[in-house]
Design an enzyme around this catalytic site. Sequence first.
Site, PDB file in Angstrom:
ATOM      1  N   VAL A  61      67.037 -25.690  50.902  1.00  0.00           N
ATOM      2  CA  VAL A  61      66.789 -27.005  50.576  1.00  0.00           C
ATOM      3  C   VAL A  61      66.636 -27.727  51.970  1.00  0.00           C
ATOM      4  O   VAL A  61      65.964 -28.691  51.956  1.00  0.00           O
ATOM      5  CB  VAL A  61      67.971 -27.707  49.857  1.00  0.00           C
ATOM      6  CG1 VAL A  61      69.236 -27.723  51.091  1.00  0.00           C
ATOM      7  CG2 VAL A  61      67.489 -29.093  49.229  1.00  0.00           C
ATOM      8  N   TYR A  62      66.789 -27.018  53.080  1.00  0.00           N
ATOM      9  CA  TYR A  62      66.644 -27.748  54.301  1.00  0.00           C
ATOM     10  C   TYR A  62      65.076 -27.839  54.565  1.00  0.00           C
ATOM     11  O   TYR A  62      64.293 -26.907  54.656  1.00  0.00           O
ATOM     12  CB  TYR A  62      67.152 -26.971  55.473  1.00  0.00           C
ATOM     13  CG  TYR A  62      68.576 -26.693  55.651  1.00  0.00           C
ATOM     14  CD1 TYR A  62      69.371 -27.416  54.862  1.00  0.00           C
ATOM     15  CD2 TYR A  62      69.105 -25.784  56.464  1.00  0.00           C
ATOM     16  CE1 TYR A  62      70.830 -27.473  54.849  1.00  0.00           C
ATOM     17  CE2 TYR A  62      70.557 -25.507  56.739  1.00  0.00           C
ATOM     18  CZ  TYR A  62      71.302 -26.291  55.780  1.00  0.00           C
ATOM     19  OH  TYR A  62      72.742 -26.302  55.938  1.00  0.00           O
ATOM     20  N   SER A  63      64.625 -29.094  54.595  1.00  0.00           N
ATOM     21  CA  SER A  63      63.054 -29.432  55.015  1.00  0.00           C
ATOM     22  C   SER A  63      61.967 -28.810  53.676  1.00  0.00           C
ATOM     23  O   SER A  63      61.266 -28.342  54.131  1.00  0.00           O
ATOM     24  CB  SER A  63      62.864 -29.219  56.241  1.00  0.00           C
ATOM     25  OG  SER A  63      63.449 -29.883  57.256  1.00  0.00           O
ATOM     26  N   ASP A  64      62.874 -28.687  52.698  1.00  0.00           N
ATOM     27  CA  ASP A  64      62.239 -28.255  51.356  1.00  0.00           C
ATOM     28  C   ASP A  64      61.449 -26.740  51.797  1.00  0.00           C
ATOM     29  O   ASP A  64      60.556 -26.487  51.345  1.00  0.00           O
ATOM     30  CB  ASP A  64      60.875 -29.153  51.138  1.00  0.00           C
ATOM     31  CG  ASP A  64      61.473 -30.413  50.517  1.00  0.00           C
ATOM     32  OD1 ASP A  64      62.587 -30.583  49.735  1.00  0.00           O
ATOM     33  OD2 ASP A  64      60.531 -31.475  50.503  1.00  0.00           O
ATOM     34  N   GLY A  65      62.364 -25.934  52.318  1.00  0.00           N
ATOM     35  CA  GLY A  65      61.920 -24.667  52.538  1.00  0.00           C
ATOM     36  C   GLY A  65      61.275 -24.433  53.854  1.00  0.00           C
ATOM     37  O   GLY A  65      61.288 -23.106  54.479  1.00  0.00           O
TER      38      GLY A  65
END
Length: 347
Positions: A61-65
Amino acid sequence: METRLLGRSGFKVPVLGFGAGTFGGKGPLFSAWGDTGVAQARRMIDLCLDAGVNLFDTADVYSDGASEEILGAALQGRRDAVILSTKTGLRLGEGPNDAGASRWRLLRAVEASLRRLRTDYIDLLQLHAFDALTPLEETLSTLDDLVRAGKVRYIGASNFAGWQLMKALSISRAQGWQRFVAHQAYYSLAGRDYEWELMPLGQDQGVGAVVWSPLAWGRLTGKLRRGHPLPERSRLHDTASVGPAIDEGRLYDIVDVLLEIAGETGRSVPQVAINWLLQRPTVSTVLIGARDEQQLLQNLGAVGWSLDTGQMARLDEVSRVDPPYPYYPYWRGQFSERAPVIADRGR
């Protein structure tokens, strides 16, 4: 770099790990954390490896992958030299099954993380949150399958309540499945709730703490001072409302003692705060993050020395708060002769 066993496993991890939440910078939350690209990520990884820090933690989920993608690209050619840790379970997509820990979700999420990280196995996979809608048997059997398939080496949880973690461990034991050996949890001088239930559970069940936000969401950097406004360059301007809450008066009392001890030891405030954590029970590794190389080098200086017992006691005292019911009577040493022994476990 000192290494410790990860919970009740034979896997050794460095006492410091690097959190790659600053990689990518996509979205309002993660852009406030940092926007490290591949070139800078390589330099920071070089500094970590030179210092003996070979554990790198991220999440889908960090920066949408993007964090996983950048970390994978920056690690090309040296996968065997590092420990890769990632998390899944939070929403990543708009579909009804794009969140949680169902078999459908976990299998797809792991395959996607493997592609982004450019690897064929994950050393430590952690559930990013408890999924109350999916039966734990479904989740844990899927994690067991992933380990048996060689796609995951060890499993853990993150941000679980005590009963949730204990229930999962009990099911795994009854079924003979792989068990959680790590719990990635918030723990800092400014946030000691981990000690009430999760620390004794970790001691009893052999679950090692992977500590996130050891500087209390950027509040224990030494830049926040009583009676002064927030520094201009602080992520708290944009993210304070989504981070762990703390009473400001108590925070500044803690910072005052940190400043005193920093002066006594010749260390920085973040180094003192992290060193305190490294002397706490159940802590396997503390994740440090950094926007830039200067911050990283400072945080790496938290190891190789130790606070003395008097300094630890002062930090314990200024940061201590009474736990909630039903823990507080025993923590205070009331009701029975054995109570102080129980209380000492969490201190």
